[in-house]
Design an enzyme around this catalytic site. Structure first.
Site, PDB file in Angstrom:
ATOM      1  N   MET A  44      40.072  50.406  39.996  1.00  0.00           N
ATOM      2  CA  MET A  44      40.712  49.975  41.258  1.00  0.00           C
ATOM      3  C   MET A  44      40.447  50.926  42.426  1.00  0.00           C
ATOM      4  O   MET A  44      41.392  51.093  43.183  1.00  0.00           O
ATOM      5  CB  MET A  44      42.075  49.763  40.989  1.00  0.00           C
ATOM      6  CG  MET A  44      42.465  48.729  39.752  1.00  0.00           C
ATOM      7  SD  MET A  44      44.172  48.527  39.698  1.00  0.00           S
ATOM      8  CE  MET A  44      44.550  49.796  38.690  1.00  0.00           C
TER       9      MET A  44
ATOM     10  N   LYS B  82      45.391  37.981  39.533  1.00  0.00           N
ATOM     11  CA  LYS B  82      46.019  38.674  40.853  1.00  0.00           C
ATOM     12  C   LYS B  82      44.773  38.983  41.606  1.00  0.00           C
ATOM     13  O   LYS B  82      43.851  39.784  40.883  1.00  0.00           O
ATOM     14  CB  LYS B  82      46.921  39.698  40.400  1.00  0.00           C
ATOM     15  CG  LYS B  82      48.245  39.203  39.871  1.00  0.00           C
ATOM     16  CD  LYS B  82      49.156  40.391  39.617  1.00  0.00           C
ATOM     17  CE  LYS B  82      49.233  40.361  38.268  1.00  0.00           C
ATOM     18  NZ  LYS B  82      50.213  41.665  37.601  1.00  0.00           N
TER      19      LYS B  82
ATOM     20  N   ASP C 254      43.731  36.245  32.810  1.00  0.00           N
ATOM     21  CA  ASP C 254      43.824  37.194  34.046  1.00  0.00           C
ATOM     22  C   ASP C 254      42.581  36.927  34.761  1.00  0.00           C
ATOM     23  O   ASP C 254      41.405  36.076  34.250  1.00  0.00           O
ATOM     24  CB  ASP C 254      43.743  38.510  33.724  1.00  0.00           C
ATOM     25  CG  ASP C 254      45.063  39.243  33.942  1.00  0.00           C
ATOM     26  OD1 ASP C 254      45.988  38.536  34.124  1.00  0.00           O
ATOM     27  OD2 ASP C 254      45.117  40.466  33.459  1.00  0.00           O
TER      28      ASP C 254
HETATM   29  N1  SAH Z   1      42.907  46.497  31.528  1.00  0.00           N
HETATM   30  C1  SAH Z   1      41.780  46.693  32.283  1.00  0.00           C
HETATM   31  C2  SAH Z   1      41.822  47.240  33.759  1.00  0.00           C
HETATM   32  C3  SAH Z   1      42.699  46.302  34.582  1.00  0.00           C
HETATM   33  S1  SAH Z   1      42.626  47.191  36.404  1.00  0.00           S
HETATM   34  C4  SAH Z   1      40.891  47.389  31.432  1.00  0.00           C
HETATM   35  O1  SAH Z   1      41.223  48.062  30.275  1.00  0.00           O
HETATM   36  O2  SAH Z   1      39.430  47.151  31.720  1.00  0.00           O
HETATM   37  C5  SAH Z   1      41.240  46.439  36.951  1.00  0.00           C
HETATM   38  C6  SAH Z   1      40.236  47.271  37.316  1.00  0.00           C
HETATM   39  O3  SAH Z   1      39.504  47.610  36.091  1.00  0.00           O
HETATM   40  C7  SAH Z   1      39.355  46.765  38.407  1.00  0.00           C
HETATM   41  O4  SAH Z   1      39.575  47.226  39.537  1.00  0.00           O
HETATM   42  C8  SAH Z   1      38.081  47.493  38.062  1.00  0.00           C
HETATM   43  O5  SAH Z   1      38.144  48.977  38.520  1.00  0.00           O
HETATM   44  C9  SAH Z   1      38.210  47.648  36.463  1.00  0.00           C
HETATM   45  N2  SAH Z   1      37.263  46.522  35.472  1.00  0.00           N
HETATM   46  C10 SAH Z   1      37.805  45.620  34.921  1.00  0.00           C
HETATM   47  N3  SAH Z   1      36.633  44.924  34.437  1.00  0.00           N
HETATM   48  C11 SAH Z   1      35.439  45.730  35.030  1.00  0.00           C
HETATM   49  C12 SAH Z   1      34.467  45.444  35.016  1.00  0.00           C
HETATM   50  N4  SAH Z   1      33.832  44.458  34.377  1.00  0.00           N
HETATM   51  N5  SAH Z   1      33.410  46.305  35.628  1.00  0.00           N
HETATM   52  C13 SAH Z   1      33.728  47.132  36.519  1.00  0.00           C
HETATM   53  N6  SAH Z   1      34.915  47.481  36.489  1.00  0.00           N
HETATM   54  C14 SAH Z   1      35.859  46.563  36.035  1.00  0.00           C
END
Ligand code: SAH
Length: 252
Positions: A177, A62, A40
């Site tokens: 998000m 994506k 991803d």
């Molecule tokens: N599966 C992922 C989330 C996927 S949705 C998890 O468990 O973290 C994607 C969203 O996750 C992004 O839009 C953001 O809001 C958050 N996100 C993921 N990595 C991030 C990071 N390093 N810093 C801040 N937000 C993050």
């Protein structure tokens, strides 16, 4: 069409929140053994350096609004590679089952007769908050937390996330998000009667060297975020544990 798949197996693996060292030991071992890695956008790219020579690395990232591969295409790709007898790692940012659609992938694969196993990862919702000095719970301050999406699937005809109601029910709310929808989320909370002085923090690129925190209160966070030019990926954290940041923020 049901295909005969011989020996292939898919591991839906969480890569952790951003810092490559925050993957699990099991996740890293599977990366080292994989024939194919489908990864991803938010996966730490350094992790791909651990792939064995000759492993096939496929980007399935994506971006909001600009899909590189649809979910259906990703599902089919995983199935195809597994049916070739390959050991496949499907690498997700954070945890595969926290807004990652990893569960959809595993269900699809199992329906098509392919073994699929999940390897959980540290979700950014909790680990990212921690790296910003914000615990999701704290004795006497927060006894419950929730994680919600800030952007519901556009094909949904019924609203499922009520930010104001959640905030009146749990102590800490982490919205993922949510950057593009911050104004609406805050407005909904204020309309529901949530305290305008509720502390809020936005954590951009959590656990990476570019991590940045913008903090304020419900009444001024929209303006602060606008001025700071906050960009995704970011977490929006609502709740009183945000104030522990002064004592807990992490030296880099
Ligand atoms: N599966 C992922 C989330 C996927 S949705 C998890 O468990 O973290 C994607 C969203 O996750 C992004 O839009 C953001 O809001 C958050 N996100 C993921 N990595 C991030 C990071 N390093 N810093 C801040 N937000 C993050």
């Amino acid at each position: 069409m049901v295909r005969e798949c011989r020996g292939g197996r898919v591991y839906v693996v969480g890569a952790g929140p951003g810092d490559p060292e925050l993957i699990t030991v099991k996740g890293l071992r599977l990366i080292q053994q994989a024939d194919v890695i489908v990864y991803d956008r938010l996966v730490a790219k350094e992790l791909l350096d651990y792939a064995k020579p000759g492993a096939e690395l496929i980007y399935a990232g994506k971006k909001p609004g600009a899909h590189t591969m649809t979910q259906e295409e990703i599902n089919q790709l995983l199935l195809e590679k597994a049916c070739e007898g390959k050991k496949v790692v499907r690498l997700h940012g954070g945890d595969p089952y926290v807004f990652g659609r990893g569960e959809e992938e595993c269900i699809y694969l199992r329906e098509h007769g392919v073994e699929c196993e999940v390897v959980p990862g540290l979700t950014s919702a909790i680990a990212g908050a921690a790296y910003a000095g914000i615990p999701v719970t704290s004795r006497g301050i927060a006894s419950s937390f929730a994680v919600a999406t800030g952007r519901e699937a556009p094909d949904k005809d019924r609203k499922m996330v009520h930010y104001g109601k959640i905030m009146k029910t749990v102590d800490t709310l982490v919205v993922v998000m949510g950057v593009g929808n911050l104004e609406n989320i805050v407005r909904e909370m204020l309309e529901e009667g949530v305290d305008p002085d509720l502390p809020v923090a936005i954590v951009e690129k959590a656990t990476t060297p570019e991590q940045r925190v913008v903090a304020g209160r419900l009444r001024d966070i929209v303006e602060k975020a606008r001025r700071a030019g906050v960009q995704p990926p970011a977490l929006i954290i609502f709740g009183h544990t945000v104030e522990l940041r002064d004592k807990l923020w992490r030296l880099s």
